[in-house]
Design a protein around this motif. Structure first.
Motif, mmCIF file in Angstrom:
data_model
loop_
_atom_site.group_PDB
_atom_site.id
_atom_site.type_symbol
_atom_site.label_atom_id
_atom_site.label_comp_id
_atom_site.label_asym_id
_atom_site.label_seq_id
_atom_site.Cartn_x
_atom_site.Cartn_y
_atom_site.Cartn_z
ATOM 1 N N LEU A 284 0.841 -1.194 0.000
ATOM 2 C CA LEU A 284 0.000 0.000 0.000
ATOM 3 C C LEU A 284 0.876 1.244 0.000
ATOM 4 O O LEU A 284 1.884 1.299 0.709
ATOM 5 C CB LEU A 284 -0.900 -0.007 1.248
ATOM 6 C CG LEU A 284 -1.867 1.163 1.424
ATOM 7 C CD1 LEU A 284 -2.953 1.135 0.350
ATOM 8 C CD2 LEU A 284 -2.494 1.129 2.820
ATOM 9 N N LEU A 285 0.489 2.248 -0.792
ATOM 10 C CA LEU A 285 1.167 3.542 -0.787
ATOM 11 C C LEU A 285 0.307 4.552 -0.043
ATOM 12 O O LEU A 285 -0.912 4.595 -0.222
ATOM 13 C CB LEU A 285 1.394 4.038 -2.219
ATOM 14 C CG LEU A 285 2.226 3.161 -3.154
ATOM 15 C CD1 LEU A 285 2.350 3.827 -4.519
ATOM 16 C CD2 LEU A 285 3.593 2.879 -2.568
ATOM 17 N N LEU A 286 0.955 5.368 0.773
ATOM 18 C CA LEU A 286 0.286 6.504 1.406
ATOM 19 C C LEU A 286 0.814 7.764 0.731
ATOM 20 O O LEU A 286 1.962 8.156 0.933
ATOM 21 C CB LEU A 286 0.572 6.554 2.905
ATOM 22 C CG LEU A 286 0.127 5.340 3.730
ATOM 23 C CD1 LEU A 286 0.360 5.610 5.217
ATOM 24 C CD2 LEU A 286 -1.333 5.001 3.471
ATOM 25 N N HIS A 287 -0.020 8.379 -0.106
ATOM 26 C CA HIS A 287 0.353 9.591 -0.844
ATOM 27 C C HIS A 287 0.059 10.791 0.047
ATOM 28 O O HIS A 287 -1.092 11.188 0.224
ATOM 29 C CB HIS A 287 -0.442 9.645 -2.150
ATOM 30 C CG HIS A 287 -0.174 10.871 -2.957
ATOM 31 N ND1 HIS A 287 -0.721 11.080 -4.206
ATOM 32 C CD2 HIS A 287 0.580 11.983 -2.714
ATOM 33 C CE1 HIS A 287 -0.324 12.237 -4.680
ATOM 34 N NE2 HIS A 287 0.454 12.810 -3.784
ATOM 35 N N VAL A 288 1.110 11.369 0.633
ATOM 36 C CA VAL A 288 0.967 12.460 1.595
ATOM 37 C C VAL A 288 0.978 13.792 0.852
ATOM 38 O O VAL A 288 1.877 14.070 0.056
ATOM 39 C CB VAL A 288 2.102 12.416 2.634
ATOM 40 C CG1 VAL A 288 1.899 13.509 3.687
ATOM 41 C CG2 VAL A 288 2.165 11.047 3.302
ATOM 42 N N LEU A 318 -3.628 5.289 -0.762
ATOM 43 C CA LEU A 318 -4.512 6.153 0.021
ATOM 44 C C LEU A 318 -3.965 7.573 -0.030
ATOM 45 O O LEU A 318 -2.760 7.787 0.162
ATOM 46 C CB LEU A 318 -4.576 5.691 1.483
ATOM 47 C CG LEU A 318 -5.334 4.401 1.797
ATOM 48 C CD1 LEU A 318 -5.256 4.108 3.290
ATOM 49 C CD2 LEU A 318 -6.778 4.499 1.356
ATOM 50 N N LEU A 319 -4.840 8.548 -0.272
ATOM 51 C CA LEU A 319 -4.423 9.947 -0.296
ATOM 52 C C LEU A 319 -4.586 10.536 1.103
ATOM 53 O O LEU A 319 -5.670 10.487 1.679
ATOM 54 C CB LEU A 319 -5.258 10.735 -1.293
ATOM 55 C CG LEU A 319 -4.739 12.150 -1.601
ATOM 56 C CD1 LEU A 319 -3.503 12.066 -2.490
ATOM 57 C CD2 LEU A 319 -5.806 12.985 -2.292
ATOM 58 N N ILE A 320 -3.491 11.103 1.630
ATOM 59 C CA ILE A 320 -3.482 11.649 2.989
ATOM 60 C C ILE A 320 -3.327 13.164 2.912
ATOM 61 O O ILE A 320 -2.300 13.669 2.436
ATOM 62 C CB ILE A 320 -2.311 11.064 3.816
ATOM 63 C CG1 ILE A 320 -2.237 9.542 3.656
ATOM 64 C CG2 ILE A 320 -2.450 11.474 5.271
ATOM 65 C CD1 ILE A 320 -3.478 8.818 4.098
ATOM 66 N N LEU A 321 -4.334 13.893 3.361
ATOM 67 C CA LEU A 321 -4.267 15.354 3.411
ATOM 68 C C LEU A 321 -3.652 15.761 4.746
ATOM 69 O O LEU A 321 -4.311 15.736 5.789
ATOM 70 C CB LEU A 321 -5.662 15.959 3.243
ATOM 71 C CG LEU A 321 -6.383 15.619 1.933
ATOM 72 C CD1 LEU A 321 -7.767 16.264 1.906
ATOM 73 C CD2 LEU A 321 -5.563 16.066 0.723
ATOM 74 N N ASN A 322 -2.369 16.122 4.714
ATOM 75 C CA ASN A 322 -1.624 16.452 5.928
ATOM 76 C C ASN A 322 -1.620 17.968 6.169
ATOM 77 O O ASN A 322 -1.991 18.746 5.294
ATOM 78 C CB ASN A 322 -0.192 15.926 5.782
ATOM 79 C CG ASN A 322 0.589 16.018 7.079
ATOM 80 O OD1 ASN A 322 0.029 15.988 8.163
ATOM 81 N ND2 ASN A 322 1.904 16.112 6.963
ATOM 82 N N LYS A 323 -1.209 18.356 7.353
ATOM 83 C CA LYS A 323 -1.079 19.769 7.760
ATOM 84 C C LYS A 323 -2.418 20.504 7.717
ATOM 85 O O LYS A 323 -2.474 21.702 7.417
ATOM 86 C CB LYS A 323 -0.061 20.500 6.873
ATOM 87 C CG LYS A 323 1.328 19.864 6.847
ATOM 88 C CD LYS A 323 2.325 20.712 6.070
ATOM 89 C CE LYS A 323 3.673 20.032 5.964
ATOM 90 N NZ LYS A 323 4.685 20.846 5.246
ATOM 91 N N VAL A 324 -3.507 19.806 8.031
ATOM 92 C CA VAL A 324 -4.823 20.459 8.004
ATOM 93 C C VAL A 324 -4.916 21.543 9.067
ATOM 94 O O VAL A 324 -5.738 22.468 8.958
ATOM 95 C CB VAL A 324 -5.964 19.426 8.185
ATOM 96 C CG1 VAL A 324 -6.025 18.484 6.991
ATOM 97 C CG2 VAL A 324 -5.792 18.649 9.481
ATOM 98 N N ASP A 325 -4.070 21.468 10.106
ATOM 99 C CA ASP A 325 -4.082 22.489 11.158
ATOM 100 C C ASP A 325 -3.537 23.821 10.653
ATOM 101 O O ASP A 325 -3.761 24.865 11.270
ATOM 102 C CB ASP A 325 -3.255 22.021 12.354
ATOM 103 C CG ASP A 325 -1.819 21.671 11.965
ATOM 104 O OD1 ASP A 325 -1.668 20.847 11.036
ATOM 105 O OD2 ASP A 325 -0.875 22.200 12.576
ATOM 106 N N LYS A 326 -2.830 23.797 9.513
ATOM 107 C CA LYS A 326 -2.247 25.020 8.958
ATOM 108 C C LYS A 326 -3.072 25.616 7.827
ATOM 109 O O LYS A 326 -2.678 26.640 7.255
ATOM 110 C CB LYS A 326 -0.823 24.732 8.457
ATOM 111 C CG LYS A 326 0.156 24.373 9.568
ATOM 112 C CD LYS A 326 1.574 24.236 9.019
ATOM 113 C CE LYS A 326 2.571 23.949 10.139
ATOM 114 N NZ LYS A 326 3.959 23.831 9.606
#
Length: 435
Positions: A284-288, A318-326
């Motif tokens: 599995l790939l985690l696309h950050v 899986l697409l990971i939306l990171n830094k949502v706090d910013k």
């Protein structure tokens, strides 16, 4: 009288003028087309003192930017006492030579800046080999400029690595060295393939994404890996693999990979295939994705293009939306989520959303990994070679006549079509539960 300005220039960072040419269909930041090359220059340790931007329908064959802009750029170089002109485009060898002659200044392009950053950040023997190969392949059509007057260079941007060592003096030696490096990296890649394929005890997950998207921060949050985290492009080059212990029990092997970038030089993609073997062999790939970046959508497409070049376009991801706090504007995040409905929103730095990420990963692994018994003829080299590459073989049993072999293995669901098409007998066991 002492020339104090000359003394000040000694030992300082190289002063550069950034030049960007925006062509139809380009992928630059609409608000600030030079944003990314400015970040690359910062990472390379350069001092940006001026910029020039031009929109063109097509490039000038001789100088890329045209004679009028060349004169304007020459005045800019003189006014700012710039040492180097950096183009956010890929220049041909002839264009570079013409510009250097007309500007009376060193000229380098986007690829050369990236290669220089990689040369600076390479830590392991493998990374050094990969960077040197990419540099030499880039240098091949530019030998006249890079080798003829090599002795006058004292280091700096664009001349690190093999140029600094003066290993190659002519084309024949460069070709020989390229062949030597490819052979060494081929052995490393083969060894990595065996290492990755031999990790049968745990499923494998690999982090991919645009550079500076927060992959290393996420890996540290999930595994306490202690991976270097810096707010700069390409802070991490070498792949690291750590065990990710799930909160609900069970574990997976999590790998961090080198970050991607738009228009990533093909020579780097080819050279770093051994490093990226973790991604190609992962279940599995985690696309950050850096969800706080105004260019998040462009960065998603840039990563997808590199994955396609690596043959991973249809790999479970899986697409990971990171830094949502910013994210400053919540509506921007809503648009991203609407475009990518199966994405997972997290803040790796704050630890928000990591439990949901773990649940999504466990579910995805169950969807894509199977335990199976595969029966085929011992002479069916195509099926056996395919399983050796794509499956984790746990046991082999031969019939009395040693004409057929039964393999107990774990393999991604995507492999079933190939096995059915080539006549292998497939018996699926209960899907493996990682707990």
């Amino acid at each position: 009288m002492i020339d104090t300005s000359r003394i000040e220039r000694l030992g300082r960072r190289e002063r550069v003028i950034l030049v960007g040419v925006v062509l139809p269909g380009g992928t630059h930041n609409a608000d600030d087309p030079l944003d990314e090359i400015r970040g690359l220059a910062k990472t390379a340790g350069l001092d940006v003192v001026g910029t020039m931007l031009q929109k063109r329908q097509q490039v000038d064959i001789a100088t890329y930017i045209g004679s009028g802009k060349v004169e304007e750029l020459k005045e800019l170089v003189a006014a700012y006492e710039a040492d180097v002109v950096v183009f956010d485009n890929d220049l041909g060898p002839g264009q570079t030579r013409n510009l250097e002659r007309l500007l009376e200044s060193k000229v380098i392009d986007r690829t050369e800046v990236i290669l220089d950053i990689f040369a600076t950040h390479a830590q392991t023997h493998e990374a050094h080999l990969q960077v040197e190969l990419a540099q030499l392949e880039y240098a091949m059509p530019r030998l006249k400029r890079m080798w003829t007057h090599l002795s006058r260079y004292k280091g700096g941007i664009g001349v690190r690595g093999p140029g600094e060592k003066q290993l190659e003096e002519d084309r024949r030696l460069v070709v020989h060295r390229i062949q030597e490096l490819k052979a060494k990296l081929g052995k490393i890649q083969a060894r990595k393939e065996r290492e990755v394929a031999g990790r049968g005890a745990f499923p494998t997950v690999s982090l991919v994404g645009y550079t500076n998207a927060g992959k290393s921060t996420l890996m540290n949050a999930l595994t306490d890996a202690g991976v270097l985290v810096e707010d700069k492009l390409f802070a991490t080059l070498d792949t690291r693999t750590r065990k990710w212990r799930f909160r609900g029990g069970g574990a997976a092997l999590l790998s961090d990979t080198v970050g991607f970038i738009r228009n990533l030089p093909h020579s780097l993609v080819a050279s770093f295939k051994a490093t990226l073997e973790e991604a190609s062999q992962a279940d599995l790939l985690l696309h950050v994705v850096d969800a706080s970046s105004p260019e998040a959508e462009m960065q998603v497409h840039a990563v997808e293009e590199v994955l396609e070049e690596l043959g991973l376009k249809d790999h479970p991801t899986l697409l990971i939306l990171n830094k949502v706090d910013k994210v400053l504007d919540p509506s921007f995040l809503d648009v991203l989520r609407a475009r990518h409905r199966d994405s997972i929103s997290i803040s790796a730095a704050k630890g928000d959303g990591l439990e949901g990420l773990e649940q999504a990963v466990r579910s995805a692994l169950l969807d894509h990994a199977l335990d199976a018994e595969i029966e085929t003829g011992v002479g069916d080299g195509r099926v056996l070679a395919y399983l050796a590459q794509h499956a984790q073989i746990q046991n082999r049993t031969y019939d009395e006549d040693r004409e057929r072999v039964l393999l107990q293995c774990r393999l991604p669901r995507r492999c079933l079509d190939f096995l059915y098409e080539h006549g292998a007998e497939v018996r699926l066991n209960a899907e493996r539960i990682y707990a």
